[in-house]
Design an enzyme around this catalytic site. Structure first.
Site, PDB file in Angstrom:
ATOM      1  N   SER A   1      -1.944  -0.893  -3.922  1.00 35.11           N
ATOM      2  CA  SER A   1      -2.868   0.234  -3.981  1.00 35.11           C
ATOM      3  C   SER A   1      -2.320   1.399  -3.175  1.00 35.11           C
ATOM      4  CB  SER A   1      -4.232  -0.203  -3.409  1.00 35.11           C
ATOM      5  OG  SER A   1      -5.042   0.900  -3.086  1.00 35.11           O
TER       6      SER A   1
ATOM      7  N   GLU B   1       0.828  -1.191   0.000  1.00 37.60           N
ATOM      8  CA  GLU B   1       0.000   0.000   0.000  1.00 37.60           C
ATOM      9  C   GLU B   1       0.867   1.247   0.000  1.00 37.60           C
ATOM     10  OE1 GLU B   1      -2.468  -0.938   3.399  1.00 37.60           O
ATOM     11  OE2 GLU B   1      -1.268   0.330   4.721  1.00 37.60           O
ATOM     12  N   CYS B   2       0.503   2.181  -0.868  1.00 32.63           N
ATOM     13  CA  CYS B   2       1.151   3.486  -0.979  1.00 32.63           C
ATOM     14  C   CYS B   2       2.646   3.344  -1.289  1.00 32.63           C
ATOM     15  CB  CYS B   2       0.894   4.326   0.253  1.00 32.63           C
ATOM     16  SG  CYS B   2       1.070   6.111  -0.055  1.00 32.63           S
ATOM     17  N   ALA B   3       3.515   3.492  -0.307  1.00 29.78           N
ATOM     18  CA  ALA B   3       4.954   3.346  -0.573  1.00 29.78           C
ATOM     19  C   ALA B   3       5.265   1.990  -1.167  1.00 29.78           C
ATOM     20  CB  ALA B   3       5.739   3.556   0.718  1.00 29.78           C
TER      21      ALA B   3
ATOM     22  N   LEU C   1       3.336   0.271  -3.101  1.00 26.67           N
ATOM     23  CA  LEU C   1       2.947   0.360  -4.508  1.00 26.67           C
ATOM     24  C   LEU C   1       4.067   0.977  -5.331  1.00 26.67           C
ATOM     25  CD1 LEU C   1       0.847   0.566  -6.891  1.00 26.67           C
ATOM     26  CD2 LEU C   1       0.102   2.715  -5.849  1.00 26.67           C
TER      27      LEU C   1
END
Length: 465
Positions: free
Chosen positions: A443, A353-355, A357
């Protein structure tokens, strides 16, 4: 889910640290209290209202135990008190740092998710921090307004950034006018300042000795300027909580007839690596607890230093953080990037998630990343921030298609394309985003797995396959 009788009684002295707005000194006071109380030999537990990952890293450094989050939006209000009781187990006092202003909740939902909301759920008194810069007698009107506006129980005030003895006298007289006890007075001090960058404060894990020094300075400032005896008296005024502490084992068993773990022997437990270190500091402590309860052996790996995944890795979790700050080091670690790409190609479960991704993308600001996803990531000027009520577009190792969650976005980057052929999530007013391919779920959406404990169960099951 919680287990046992709902009439269990939890006796934890506790206070909530609030303010009129962000930047008024909540982190200084909360972290300083945790450090000062710990220095006195007390066992203290720190919490943060909302989704913020960074402040809890300073709480953890101050008191020597995991800093935890209490977020009704991410986990539901029914879980806030059980999660608090779990995180405060064995503590003699708990300090809960608020978010933004006291009554600032989720947009469009009144004070839901606010500091005041969490204080009500914990039946906890509030210590109000006032930034006294440029303030005089008008502080009385400020306190009167916050006391009368809502249901929060303001038990006292800490006056922050006071300029002189005369300034202090004026402020004390104003507080006395409205019957608000002054629990402490903090003078202006540069040593406690914590550096910031594009997403807020720099996490404690990145600052090493400087973070230790900053926390020590906060503790000394509070020790010198706050009446700790009075603060403890306020904390002890909180009544017992009729709540059963949250249990990771019970949560992963909820709705199933399966045991919490495939076998108690570590050798029979799949190894799930969780990325950490300075580049990946964003994560909730309950995630690893859920994975262990679901049957995994959780092993942490620092992508800046480790050139291989832990021996026997059968799954990988990569949370948030600042890979853009450490892009050169991540790009230079080709052996680990190759290992991650091979793990994903083999169909192992990978949740990012986030980083995470960004790290799984082909590149980040032109620097080569893992190449698991056919996407490019770049820094932007635009801050994307807020809660998202999302639905799973594609079935994945985490969730069936159609699963509804509430998550949080917090980034200044963009990924092109924003979604793969099988997107991860969609929410109102925006196109679908994220990637589901093979065992990979990637994501921008940050999720608190305590609100979705089935994620851990599915992740471990996939790692056992």
């Amino acid at each position: 889910m919680v287990s046992g009788s709902p009439t269990d009684v939890v006796r934890v002295p506790r206070i909530v640290i609030a303010a009129a707005a962000s930047g008024h000194g909540k982190t200084t006071v909360a972290t300083g209290l945790l450090a000062a109380l710990t220095a006195r030999g007390m066992t203290a537990a720190g919490f943060k209202v909302g989704p913020d990952y960074i402040d809890p890293t300073y709480h953890s450094l101050a008191c020597g135990r995991p800093g935890r989050n209490l977020d009704p939006s991410l986990v539901g209000e029914d879980l806030v008190a059980p999660l608090f009781a779990h995180g405060a187990a064995g503590a003699q006092v708990a300090v809960v740092e608020g978010v933004m202003g006291l009554y600032d909740g989720r947009s469009g939902e009144g004070d839901f998710g606010s500091t005041a909301h969490v204080a009500r759920l914990l039946d906890a008194p509030v210590v109000f921090v006032v930034d006294a810069t440029g303030q005089g007698r008008s502080v009385a009107a400020l306190l009167h307004g916050f006391r009368s506006f809502g249901s929060a129980r303001l038990a006292g005030v800490v006056l922050n950034r006071v300029g002189s003895d005369r300034h202090e006298q004026i402020l004390r007289e104003a507080c006395e006018e409205v019957g608000t006890p002054v629990l402490g007075v903090l003078r202006r001090a540069g040593a406690v300042a914590v550096p910031s960058r594009h997403l807020g404060l720099v996490p404690a894990a990145e600052r090493s000795g400087a973070a230790v020094d900053a926390v020590a300075a906060m503790g000394a400032l509070v020790e010198d300027g706050v009446d700790l005896g009075e603060v403890l008296a306020v904390a002890h005024s909180a009544p017992p909580l009729a709540v059963t502490p949250w249990s990771a084992a019970d949560a992963v068993r909820a709705g199933t007839d399966e045991p919490a773990a495939p076998d108690e022997a570590v050798g029979d437990r799949p190894v799930i690596a969780v990325a950490g270190g300075p580049a990946f500091t964003f994560g909730y402590a309950e995630q690893a607890e859920l994975l262990r309860a679901a049957g995994a052996e959780v092993v942490h790996v620092d992508p800046l230093r480790a050139e291989a995944l832990p021996r026997g890795t059968a799954g990988l979790v990569v949370g948030g953080g600042f890979p853009e700050v450490y892009g050169d080091e991540l790009a230079a670690n080709k052996p680990l990037r190759d290992a991650v790409r091979e793990l994903a190609a083999a169909g192992a479960p990978v949740a990012a998630e986030c980083a995470g991704l960004l790290w799984l993308a082909r590149s980040l600001d032109g620097r080569e990343m893992c190449g698991v996803l056919d996407a490019e990531a770049v820094m932007t000027e635009r801050l994307t921030l807020g809660y998202r009520d999302a639905v799973a577009v594609s079935g994945s190792v985490l969730a069936d298609a159609g699963t509804r969650v509430t998550g949080h976005e917090f980034h200044r980057t963009a990924v092109t394309p924003a979604a793969g052929p099988s997107p991860a999530w969609a929410w109102r007013g925006q196109p679908a985003e994220g990637f589901v391919q093979g065992g990979v779920h990637a994501s921008y959406l940050h999720l608190h797995w305590a609100g979705q404990p089935g994620f851990a169960r599915r992740m471990v099951r996939a790692a056992c396959a």
